[in-house]
Scaffold this motif. Structure first.
Motif: not given
Length: 250
Positions: A20, A22-23, A25-26, A29, A119, A121
């Motif tokens: 997992t 958490d940061t 995020s995809s 931004r 991820r 981004f």
């Protein structure tokens, strides 16, 4: 006629570790105004890579690998550069990272490589400081202390004892407990000759543990002119100092 009943044994297969992130995020931004800290505070002797209190999610890699075997690192891949990432007793990982503007990717894999999360981004903040030169060092053994040294054309020297150069280039953290990574970044690297060294500082009571260092030099990251070079260097004994690469920027 007799019917033979043949028992079938169902073997339980080991569960795949669940990864997992958490940061970060995809998605899209804009990191303008966020509390990103680049140079991290380190206490000696360091026990792990430190994370600044209040560090923005846009400048960290945080998550967990559930079911990961204890004592084994996960694998972190940032923008195509692989490196080990240490896990705590519950499989958690936390790593500050200065991402550049534009497209970025983060992948975390379980120690056996079967579990993974990714991820992708885009940071659209046009005013974000961009690393024009980045040197990433990691190594493959726990309980060992390797140190990254970068010498700039004007003679400035970034190392664990003096991590920040006057021109803004800096080494982010000093990892003393194995794996790394240690990352040097410069947003405005001077023109000329750079020298990258790795020093085998030690490995506790046993100073003869063979460890393989991996050093990746990245110029003009996240641009069409990006160039990467990766070197693998065997380090055999405490006190060993190895010149990894001398190069000219740009």
């Amino acid at each position: 006629m007799k019917t033979l009943l043949i028992p079938i044994l169902l073997l339980a297969l080991p569960a795949t570790a669940q990864v997992t992130i958490d940061t970060p995020s995809s998605g899209w931004r804009n990191s303008a105004g966020r509390g990103e800290q680049y140079t991290q505070t380190v206490n000696y002797p360091a026990s792990s890579v430190s994370m600044q209190e209040g560090q923005a999610g846009s400048a960290q890699i945080l998550g967990r690998i559930a079911g990961a075997p204890k004592g084994k690192p996960g694998k972190l891949v940032v923008n195509g550069v692989p490196m080990p990432i240490a896990l705590d007793e519950k499989g958690g990982f936390a790593r500050p990272y200065a991402f550049g503007r534009g497209s970025n990717s983060v992948e975390v894999r379980s120690p056996d490589g079967k579990g993974r999360a990714r991820r992708q981004f885009v940071d659209a903040y046009a005013g974000k400081t961009q690393a024009r030169l980045r040197v990433v060092m990691s190594w493959d053994s726990p309980g060992t202390d390797l140190d990254l040294h970068v010498i700039a054309p004007d003679g400035q020297h970034s190392w664990y004892g003096e991590r920040v150069m006057a021109n803004g280039g800096a080494l982010d953290v000093d990892v003393t407990t194995g794996y790394g990574p240690e990352i040097f970044s410069s947003t405005a690297p001077g023109r000329g000759n750079y020298h990258v060294y790795v020093n085998y500082f030690g490995s506790g009571a046993d100073t003869g543990v063979l460890t393989i260092a991996q050093v990746t030099i990245i110029a003009n990251e996240n641009t069409p002119a990006e160039k990467q070079q990766t070197f693998r260097i065997p380090m055999r004994a405490a006190g060993e100092l190895t010149l990894v690469k001398s190069f000219v920027y740009p």
